[in-house]
Write a protein that holds these residues in place. Structure first.
Motif, short mmCIF file in Angstrom:
data_model
loop_
_atom_site.label_atom_id
_atom_site.label_comp_id
_atom_site.label_asym_id
_atom_site.label_seq_id
_atom_site.Cartn_x
_atom_site.Cartn_y
_atom_site.Cartn_z
N UNK A 1 -5.75 35.78 2.90
CA UNK A 1 -5.03 34.71 2.22
C UNK A 1 -6.02 33.93 1.36
N UNK A 2 -5.86 34.04 0.04
CA UNK A 2 -6.78 33.37 -0.89
C UNK A 2 -6.70 31.85 -0.72
N UNK A 3 -5.55 31.35 -0.22
CA UNK A 3 -5.34 29.91 -0.10
C UNK A 3 -5.54 29.42 1.33
N UNK A 4 -6.28 30.19 2.14
CA UNK A 4 -6.41 29.85 3.56
C UNK A 4 -6.97 28.44 3.76
N UNK A 5 -7.81 28.02 2.86
CA UNK A 5 -8.50 26.73 3.02
C UNK A 5 -7.62 25.55 2.58
N UNK A 6 -6.61 25.85 1.76
CA UNK A 6 -5.82 24.77 1.14
C UNK A 6 -5.03 23.99 2.20
N UNK A 7 -5.23 22.69 2.25
CA UNK A 7 -4.55 21.87 3.26
C UNK A 7 -3.11 21.58 2.84
N UNK A 8 -2.30 21.26 3.85
CA UNK A 8 -0.92 20.87 3.58
C UNK A 8 -0.88 19.67 2.64
N UNK A 9 -1.86 18.77 2.80
CA UNK A 9 -1.87 17.57 1.97
C UNK A 9 -2.14 17.91 0.51
N UNK A 10 -3.08 18.81 0.26
CA UNK A 10 -3.34 19.17 -1.13
C UNK A 10 -2.18 19.94 -1.74
N UNK A 11 -1.51 20.72 -0.92
CA UNK A 11 -0.32 21.41 -1.42
C UNK A 11 0.74 20.36 -1.81
N UNK A 12 0.93 19.36 -0.92
CA UNK A 12 1.89 18.29 -1.22
C UNK A 12 1.45 17.52 -2.46
N UNK A 13 0.14 17.33 -2.60
CA UNK A 13 -0.40 16.60 -3.75
C UNK A 13 -0.03 17.32 -5.05
N UNK A 14 -0.21 18.64 -5.02
CA UNK A 14 0.15 19.43 -6.21
C UNK A 14 1.64 19.31 -6.49
N UNK A 15 2.45 19.37 -5.45
CA UNK A 15 3.89 19.26 -5.67
C UNK A 15 4.25 17.90 -6.26
N UNK B 1 0.85 -1.19 0.00
CA UNK B 1 0.00 0.00 0.00
C UNK B 1 0.88 1.25 0.00
N UNK B 2 0.63 2.12 -1.01
CA UNK B 2 1.34 3.38 -1.04
C UNK B 2 2.46 3.35 -2.06
N UNK B 3 3.30 4.39 -2.11
CA UNK B 3 3.22 5.58 -1.26
C UNK B 3 1.97 6.40 -1.53
N UNK B 4 1.40 6.92 -0.45
CA UNK B 4 0.31 7.88 -0.58
C UNK B 4 0.65 9.07 0.31
N UNK B 5 -0.28 10.03 0.39
CA UNK B 5 0.02 11.23 1.15
C UNK B 5 -0.76 11.25 2.45
N UNK B 6 -0.09 11.68 3.50
CA UNK B 6 -0.80 12.03 4.73
C UNK B 6 -0.22 13.34 5.18
N UNK B 7 -1.06 14.38 5.17
CA UNK B 7 -0.53 15.71 5.43
C UNK B 7 0.55 15.98 4.40
N UNK B 8 1.67 16.50 4.83
CA UNK B 8 2.69 16.92 3.87
C UNK B 8 3.72 15.83 3.58
N UNK B 9 3.44 14.57 3.98
CA UNK B 9 4.44 13.52 3.82
C UNK B 9 3.93 12.33 3.02
N UNK B 10 4.91 11.59 2.49
CA UNK B 10 4.60 10.29 1.92
C UNK B 10 4.46 9.28 3.06
N UNK B 11 3.57 8.34 2.87
CA UNK B 11 3.39 7.25 3.82
C UNK B 11 3.29 5.95 3.03
N UNK B 12 3.88 4.91 3.57
CA UNK B 12 3.76 3.56 3.01
C UNK B 12 3.11 2.67 4.04
N UNK B 13 2.42 1.64 3.58
CA UNK B 13 2.07 0.54 4.46
C UNK B 13 2.72 -0.69 3.85
#
Lengths: 463, 463
Positions: B240-254, A391-403
């Motif tokens: 902040x126009x991006x106030x709602x954007x979560x850290x995870x979605x920011x990471x997702x975009x990256x 499972x993964x890598x996927x995202x949790x918050x700003x990090x990659x996570x694996x299971x």
């Protein structure tokens, strides 16, 4: 008379050697010293050397600080320092065997002879007559200096206070500087009683200690120590007499000092024997606790206890750390060795009590923050294709996570596998573990046969 | 043509509205504006006021940045600021109902009318014609300023770049500033494309971002934010126009920016639909994983999603924290809501996947260091008598340790008990939980009926 004084009298009644015991001890000691002198003459050594040899009685029986029934006579034969070590050992053993014909050789830093005379345990130890304790060639050379220091300061009253302190420490299980106990040596106990001027003052001080504690009777400390209790040897500014004492035994003394001051009573000095736990008792406790113990049972390597116990401790903590690293939560653990002589085969057990013994197939693995580009790209690439984990890598918050697949899903299987040899065991324990049984859960109840007293202490723990 | 350019063309082919769609949109918009003017006259309001009212088309269809098939027309009717709010609402609704006779009222900060005309979704929103975006009376007053800012800067080419960026964000699941998604709003997306001068430059910048990132197009920021992405509103230095954007979605975009730059392809923009997971699939995954999920199933409170989702998130993290505090290791968790209208009854699930669902009866409790006398004596006294726990206090190292009865030995039982109401749930979720089912382990497979897509995402997670 205060309650504590009443306890004091009652304890002294039981631990102070009576006139008979004293007389017999003096008589035997005298005879032994005579026999050492004879044996010395019989050696026909260089007369210059023979003139410089002296015989010292040391230890608690020499200082009047022995507990009734303890029957150790320590005789040190001091040779001049220009005698080669091989000669010293040869003379020492010759005298030993002459004086203690039924004795046997033991080894500290060098060999000596131990035997029984008139019911007394006699150690006959050769050493060097160094001029100062800081110049010793081996640890035994120091003993006569310790003896001299204490003998000068121990009044008859203080000697009685030493008896109380020793009995107290024995009662709570903190007496002995062997590496199984890691408690208070006789010398340390006597120094503390002398330093604080008695047993009760020592208790009151200990009750308030906030470790690390440094006590320096001669105010001559020449080294810093990071032990919880530091008592600078009055005969050697670079030695901590309490180096062996564990934080737990120091805490034990503090706990029982407060307890005894609060509720003076003799039971602390003479705790009743505890019933060994039987296998039903183990099973009852396991049911009550709901935990799963795993036990590695093996034949203890034939080492003296002072070599064996540090290895057992190291092995136990290596196993505990490895199990925790693999995600198994450890509630408590212990090491046990069967009663018996150090040279006879006896079983040892590394016992680890777990909250859970099996874990799921997968484990969570936290990768780098996605923002750390180089690291993140490397991590993702490593797992994105062939090495793709379940499972993964996927995202949790700003990090990659694996299971990914968990390396170890059963603690018992881990202990049965060769992976046990990678956990940092003691060398001889590692060898001994090549033959081992691993018991799980209620199977450990069979250990009651052989380890009943240890299991009693484990399942009914006291401070 | 570079690979990325080829992808660009291919995506644009699909997302750029064709001439037909544009014409129909223009025709409908024109008719709607006319009807608003008529409705205004029919209201027979004070002529001074009527002279000051204007009608603004806003949103992506007004700016040519809508994705083909998106059919939203937003008309804002701007009233002078001296009109009382109650009048504004009354006029607004009257115009709305006149223009959209089949429409219904919705509520943002104040009510407006929404309806369908010629297949287009039309929002008819009254607002105040404030002179500056910093003077707004409600959030809708800001929209015309946003529209004006972007309209001035969006060349036809940049408008195409916006389409690419929007489709990219939709494809990866990061588009939308609703509180379920917590991603990138349309306005934010357009601002970023304008700021970086196109989609590819935005990707290249995002691939290298090291959050927190601050972008301030007008370099007029007047407040500090601690969001991972800060884009200062060009029309309001304190927003902040991006106030709602979560850290995870920011990471997702990256993540996807790097991935797309590395391997340009259209699939990222148009990911294939994923098969909902069925109950056999759930069971297979659970067998493979060896974990034990617990799921709290209940009827979602009738709230709009933007109110519901923060409460679900809060409830989920409250439950996870409580389970972890009670010693249950959580592997992963999620919240799910059944598809359906916000006003229809629909089920919600708080789903927590545990490494173990049951724990032993006892738990370890670390007491104070023995040396901290007052604290230590109080602790020991508290447990020494009546309150004596099953095991201890005893010593481990320099501290007291207890093994006492664990409050919670089954995670499912905990969730079934009233203790669930103490974990910090969202208010309406707490009410809704008075009727709940708790499913354990393979029982959760039944959730595939209703939550198949969510379970697919959960058990086959992607960045």
């Amino acid at each position: 008379m205060s309650e504590l004084d009443a306890v004091r009298e009652s304890v002294l009644d039981r631990v102070k050697p009576g006139p008979d015991e004293r007389e017999r001890l003096e008589a035997t000691s005298g005879r032994l010293v005579d026999r050492v002198h004879e044996a010395l003459s019989d050696l026909a050594m260089d007369p210059d050397i023979e003139d410089d040899v002296d015989i010292v009685r040391v230890g608690s029986t020499a200082r009047g600080t022995w507990l009734a029934g303890d029957r150790d006579i320590d005789l040190f034969v001091r040779f001049p320092t220009d005698l080669p070590r091989s000669e010293l050992e040869r003379y020492g053993l010759a005298i030993g065997h002459a004086v203690l014909p039924d004795g046997h050789e033991e080894y500290a830093e060098h060999p000596y002879v131990k035997g029984t005379v008139d019911g007394f345990e006699v150690d006959l130890v050769p050493c060097y007559a160094v001029s100062d304790a800081t110049e010793i060639r081996s640890a035994v050379d120091r003993t006569p200096f310790h003896d001299a220091y204490l003998s000068e300061r121990l009044t008859p009253t203080l000697a009685e206070e030493v008896l109380l302190a020793k009995r107290f420490l024995k009662g709570i299980g903190a007496y002995g500087s062997d590496l199984k106990t890691r408690g208070f040596s006789g010398y340390l106990t006597e120094l503390l009683v002398v330093e604080f001027g008695g047993f009760a003052p020592l208790l009151r001080a200990a009750a308030d200690w906030s470790p690390p504690i440094t006590i320096d009777p001669e105010t001559h400390a020449a080294t810093a120590f990071d032990d919880p209790l530091v008592v600078i040897d009055p005969t050697d500014p670079e030695r901590n007499v309490a180096a062996v004492c564990s934080a737990e035994n120091l805490a034990r003394v503090q706990h029982h000092a407060r307890d005894l001051l609060e509720t003076p009573r003799t039971e602390v000095f003479f705790p009743p024997d505890r019933e060994p736990l039987d296998s039903d008792g183990v099973r009852d406790h396991l049911r009550r606790r709901g935990t799963t113990p795993v036990a590695v049972v093996f034949e203890a390597p034939s080492l003296v206890d002072d070599q064996l116990w540090p290895q057992l401790r190291k092995s136990r903590s290596g196993i505990v750390r490895a199990l925790e690293d693999h995600g198994f939560p450890v509630l408590r653990s212990t090491a046990m060795v069967e009663d018996g002589s150090e040279t006879d085969p006896r079983r040892a057990v590394l016992f680890v009590e777990l909250l859970v013994e099996t874990l799921p197939s997968i484990a969570r693995h936290l990768g780098p923050p996605v923002a750390v580009r180089e690291h993140a790209e490397g991590f993702y690439a490593a797992y994105a294709d062939e090495e793709r984990p379940p499972y993964g890598p996927f995202l949790e918050g700003d990090r990659y996570v694996l299971e990914r697949d968990r390396e170890v899903t059963s603690a018992a299987e881990f202990l049965e596998s060769d992976a046990i040899f990678d956990v940092g065991l003691g060398t001889h324990v590692a060898d001994a573990l090549s033959q081992r049984d691993v018991l799980v859960g209620a199977e450990t109840a069979t250990l009651a046969d052989g380890f009943g007293p240890e299991l009693r202490s484990y399942f009914d723990p006291r401070p």
